[in-house]
Design a protein around this motif. Structure first.
Motif, PDB file in Angstrom:
ATOM      1  N   GLU A   3      58.255  97.049  35.036  1.00 61.00           N
ATOM      2  CA  GLU A   3      57.039  96.275  34.812  1.00 61.00           C
ATOM      3  C   GLU A   3      57.069  94.960  35.589  1.00 61.00           C
ATOM      4  O   GLU A   3      56.038  94.479  36.052  1.00 61.00           O
ATOM      5  N   SER A   4      58.242  94.393  35.768  1.00 60.06           N
ATOM      6  CA  SER A   4      58.356  93.124  36.493  1.00 60.06           C
ATOM      7  C   SER A   4      57.959  93.256  37.961  1.00 60.06           C
ATOM      8  O   SER A   4      57.679  92.266  38.626  1.00 60.06           O
ATOM      9  N   LEU A   6      55.265  94.795  38.904  1.00 54.12           N
ATOM     10  CA  LEU A   6      53.804  94.775  38.955  1.00 54.12           C
ATOM     11  C   LEU A   6      53.306  93.364  39.274  1.00 54.12           C
ATOM     12  O   LEU A   6      53.953  92.380  38.902  1.00 54.12           O
ATOM     13  N   ALA A   8      51.357  89.892  38.796  1.00 53.52           N
ATOM     14  CA  ALA A   8      51.256  89.095  37.568  1.00 53.52           C
ATOM     15  C   ALA A   8      50.005  89.433  36.757  1.00 53.52           C
ATOM     16  O   ALA A   8      50.054  89.498  35.524  1.00 53.52           O
ATOM     17  N   TYR A  10      48.410  92.262  36.500  1.00 52.06           N
ATOM     18  CA  TYR A  10      48.615  93.535  35.806  1.00 52.06           C
ATOM     19  C   TYR A  10      49.568  93.351  34.628  1.00 52.06           C
ATOM     20  O   TYR A  10      49.394  93.970  33.577  1.00 52.06           O
ATOM     21  N   GLN A  11      50.561  92.500  34.778  1.00 55.01           N
ATOM     22  CA  GLN A  11      51.479  92.220  33.673  1.00 55.01           C
ATOM     23  C   GLN A  11      50.733  91.555  32.518  1.00 55.01           C
ATOM     24  O   GLN A  11      50.972  91.877  31.348  1.00 55.01           O
ATOM     25  N   ARG A  12      49.806  90.630  32.840  1.00 58.38           N
ATOM     26  CA  ARG A  12      49.003  89.967  31.806  1.00 58.38           C
ATOM     27  C   ARG A  12      48.131  90.986  31.072  1.00 58.38           C
ATOM     28  O   ARG A  12      47.964  90.910  29.850  1.00 58.38           O
ATOM     29  N   LEU A  14      48.740  94.242  30.673  1.00 58.48           N
ATOM     30  CA  LEU A  14      49.616  95.044  29.810  1.00 58.48           C
ATOM     31  C   LEU A  14      49.992  94.283  28.544  1.00 58.48           C
ATOM     32  O   LEU A  14      49.981  94.836  27.446  1.00 58.48           O
ATOM     33  N   THR A  15      50.302  93.009  28.687  1.00 55.04           N
ATOM     34  CA  THR A  15      50.660  92.187  27.530  1.00 55.04           C
ATOM     35  C   THR A  15      49.493  92.097  26.560  1.00 55.04           C
ATOM     36  O   THR A  15      49.680  92.225  25.346  1.00 55.04           O
ATOM     37  N   TRP A  58      51.082 103.611  32.792  1.00 58.43           N
ATOM     38  CA  TRP A  58      51.415 102.408  32.027  1.00 58.43           C
ATOM     39  C   TRP A  58      50.591 102.315  30.745  1.00 58.43           C
ATOM     40  O   TRP A  58      51.058 101.788  29.740  1.00 58.43           O
ATOM     41  N   THR A  69      48.540 101.461  24.584  1.00 55.76           N
ATOM     42  CA  THR A  69      49.819 101.571  25.282  1.00 55.76           C
ATOM     43  C   THR A  69      50.318 102.994  25.154  1.00 55.76           C
ATOM     44  O   THR A  69      49.922 103.737  24.248  1.00 55.76           O
TER      45      THR A  69
END
Length: 71
Positions: A3-4, A6, A8, A10-12, A14-15, A58, A69
Motif C-alpha cells: 500500500e505504501s 500507492l 498518497a 490513493y492511500q488517503r 483507502l484510509t 484494493w 474494503t
C-alpha cells in the motif's frame, strides 16, 4: 504491491474507506476528503479512483455502487 507504493491520494482514499462503519458511496468519501460534493463533476475523478482501486483488488465495489474494503 504494498500500500505504501500507492500515490498518497490513493492511500488517503483507502484510509477513508477503512474508517467508514460500512459500505460507502463516492459522495461520503468525497466529504471525508474535503471535496466539493455538491458539484457532480468534482466527484467523477474520485469515482474513477475508487473504481481503479476496486479493479486492482484494493477495494470491493458492490452492485449498489458502494465501496468496501476487501475481507
Amino acid at each position: 504491491m504494498a500500500e505504501s507504493a500507492l500515490p498518497a491520494e490513493y492511500q488517503r482514499i483507502l484510509t477513508a474507506v477503512r474508517q467508514a462503519a460500512g459500505p460507502v458511496a463516492t459522495r461520503q468519501i468525497g466529504e471525508v476528503l474535503g471535496l466539493e460534493v455538491g458539484v457532480r463533476g468534482k466527484l467523477e475523478p474520485l469515482r474513477g479512483k475508487l473504481t481503479k482501486l476496486a479493479d486492482r483488488g484494493w477495494l470491493h465495489k458492490r452492485p449498489d455502487g458502494k465501496f468496501t474494503t476487501r475481507p
